[in-house]
Scaffold this active site. Structure first.
Site, short mmCIF file in Angstrom:
data_model
loop_
_atom_site.label_atom_id
_atom_site.label_comp_id
_atom_site.label_asym_id
_atom_site.label_seq_id
_atom_site.Cartn_x
_atom_site.Cartn_y
_atom_site.Cartn_z
N GLU A 81 0.83 -1.21 0.00
CA GLU A 81 0.00 0.00 0.00
C GLU A 81 0.86 1.26 0.00
O GLU A 81 0.74 2.11 0.88
CB GLU A 81 -0.90 0.01 1.25
CG GLU A 81 -1.78 -1.22 1.41
CD GLU A 81 -2.45 -1.28 2.79
OE1 GLU A 81 -2.23 -0.38 3.63
OE2 GLU A 81 -3.20 -2.24 3.02
N PRO A 82 1.76 1.40 -0.95
CA PRO A 82 2.65 2.57 -0.92
C PRO A 82 1.90 3.83 -1.30
O PRO A 82 1.03 3.81 -2.17
CB PRO A 82 3.70 2.23 -1.98
CG PRO A 82 2.96 1.39 -2.97
CD PRO A 82 1.98 0.58 -2.16
N GLY A 83 2.22 4.91 -0.65
CA GLY A 83 1.64 6.21 -1.00
C GLY A 83 2.77 7.16 -1.31
O GLY A 83 3.09 7.46 -2.47
N ARG A 84 3.45 7.59 -0.24
CA ARG A 84 4.49 8.62 -0.36
C ARG A 84 5.57 8.28 -1.38
O ARG A 84 6.00 9.13 -2.15
CB ARG A 84 5.12 8.78 1.02
CG ARG A 84 6.02 9.97 1.15
CD ARG A 84 6.72 9.97 2.52
NE ARG A 84 5.87 9.63 3.61
CZ ARG A 84 5.28 10.51 4.43
NH1 ARG A 84 5.46 11.78 4.24
NH2 ARG A 84 4.53 10.10 5.43
N TYR A 132 3.87 18.52 11.43
CA TYR A 132 4.91 17.55 11.83
C TYR A 132 6.30 18.19 11.89
O TYR A 132 7.29 17.48 12.04
CB TYR A 132 5.00 16.40 10.83
CG TYR A 132 3.69 15.81 10.37
CD1 TYR A 132 2.86 15.14 11.26
CD2 TYR A 132 3.31 15.90 9.04
CE1 TYR A 132 1.67 14.59 10.82
CE2 TYR A 132 2.12 15.34 8.60
CZ TYR A 132 1.30 14.69 9.49
OH TYR A 132 0.14 14.14 9.05
N CYS A 178 -3.47 33.42 9.67
CA CYS A 178 -3.30 34.11 10.96
C CYS A 178 -2.99 33.14 12.09
O CYS A 178 -3.80 32.94 12.99
CB CYS A 178 -4.56 34.91 11.26
SG CYS A 178 -4.83 36.11 9.97
#
Ligand code: LLP
Length: 420
Positions: free
Chosen positions: A273-276, A316, A342
């Protein structure tokens, strides 16, 4: 490798100069390279060519239809965590037989939608969820493919917000209890128990946590096979890291070699399940410098993209490389790159050594293809920015810039306030 390169000090995406797109589309915007995207997918899937496997792209990383379509066209499936992600993936033409559904909080309507769509399996995260899926399947007269998402209690050694495979995290079923949960699952009539799954965290930059998790999962698979469970899929989740700054994560080929070597006796289809690792470095954010200012001890570069557009630095404290779209050999300064929101937490970089940007200049924020647009919001009533995809010497606006009218299109003033 990616297709964002400087030629004669100008940033290009494949064969299009980035400043040309900025002039025509306006800033800020996300920019994706089709060729990089496709390459990353190909490298990943080719690395596992020796074993049966399905690469299920994690839609949460980037859910743009054009991105999904590009990966699906390469034979990709998807990992989804909501009905909305399923809808997107189906719109992009995914084969439902290559859809896995993860997430701790699946609603009944979402489960039913997935069952009606005929997905491969649910990665189930609790006994109660298992029971609900069983009932939904019964109502619809189908069998639900399932794997239990086990929590292998390994430390992925990543940012605490994106670590998921530790006992203290909310994800999965404690591996020690999982055998018992599989036995309970067997007593439910409308389930097809297909596999075992885990996902230990994201932006993991070493092999050892993956191998530790695999080792624990393999033991479980063996125990299950001894009890005659027909385990056909082992889903190892996503999580392989990328280079944002100086990190040197394993190359997908190394990751694959290590996994294949450690699992020779498992006769299963692997799911990833790779994303990045697929989209992260296939995208950048392009912004324009609005103003610069300095006080006694600080320089600020104020740009037109904010934390509502790219929240990762604020959330992060993550690093994204920043460079001018048109470079020259100017001096460097130490500055905070901040947005118009803001909030003091609205920054893209803090205390960064960076070229002395001037008002009006274009800025490229790198490694923004994953968890960039998908985490964007309308905070401060800022319309969400466009997404653009380049293929060779053409660019395509694959999501238009939102308008002010878009901001209010779902809102209604109740009758008691009208004519006030
Ligand atoms: N599978 C599951 C079940 C997941 O929860 C995730 C990510 C993935 C796959 C994909 O992981 P990847 O290959 O992209 O590391 N917003 C954070 C990342 C959160 C990741 C959540 N789960 C960030 O911007 O770093």
């Amino acid at each position: 490798m990616n297709d964002f390169t400087y030629k004669e000090q100008q940033l290009w995406c494949e064969n299009v100069p980035v400043n040309k797109i900025a002039e025509e589309v306006g800033t800020p915007f996300y920019l994706y390279s089709y060729s990089t995207l496709r390459n990353h997918f190909r490298v990943f899937t080719k690395a596992f060519a020796d074993v049966p496997h399905i690469v299920c792209f994690a839609v949460k990383a980037n859910s743009n239809l054009a991105v999904l379509k590009a990966l699906i066209a390469e034979g990709g499936g998807v990992d989804i965590v909501s009905g909305g992600e399923l809808f997107r993936a189906l719109q992009a033409g995914v084969d439902p037989g290559k859809v896995v559904y993860s997430g701790v909080g699946k609603r009944v309507d979402e489960i039913e939608y997935a069952l009606r769509s005929g997905i491969l399996m649910f990665n189930v995260e609790s006994l109660q969820e298992l029971e609900v899926i069983n009932l939904c399947a019964q109502d619809l007269g189908v069998k639900a493919g399932i794997a239990l998402r086990v929590n292998p209690d390994v430390d992925p050694k990543t940012h605490p917000h994106i670590s998921t495979g530790l006992k203290e995290n909310k994800f999965g079923i404690d591996i020690e209890r999982s055998l018992e949960t599989y036995r309970q699952a067997r007593s439910l009539q409308n389930l097809d128990i297909k596999g075992v799954s885990c996902h230990i965290g994201s932006q993991v930059t070493r092999l050892s946590p993956f191998l530790e998790a695999l080792d624990r999962l393999s033991n479980l698979v063996r125990q299950l096979q001894e009890e005659d469970f027909d385990i056909r899929y082992v889903d190892l989740g996503g999580g392989l890291g990328i280079t944002y700054d100086q990190e040197v994560p394993p190359h997908p080929a190394e990751y694959a070699q290590a996994i294949m070597a450690a699992s020779r006796d498992l006769e299963c289809t692997f799911v990833f399940e790779p994303g990045r690792v697929i989209v992260g470095n296939a995208g950048i954010l392009v912004a324009r410098v609005l103003y610069t200012k300095s006080n006694d001890n600080k320089n600020f570069i104020i740009v037109d993209a904010g934390m509502n557009d790219l929240v990762r630095p604020s959330l992060y404290n993550s690093f994204h490389a920043i460079r001018p779209v048109i470079e020259d050999n100017r001096k460097e300064i130490v500055a905070d790159v901040v947005g118009p929101i803001c909030e003091s937490g609205d920054y893209l970089a803090k205390g960064r050594k960076i070229p002395a940007f001037q008002r009006g200049e274009l800025m490229a924020v790198f490694s923004a293809g994953a968890y960039g647009f998908t985490m964007a919001s309308n905070y401060n009533s800022r319309p969400r920015i466009p997404e653009v995809m380049v293929k060779d010497n053409q660019y395509y606006v694959v999501r238009k810039r939102e308008t002010y009218a878009d901001l209010i299109k779902h809102e209604e003033i109740p009758s008691f306030l009208i004519n006030k």
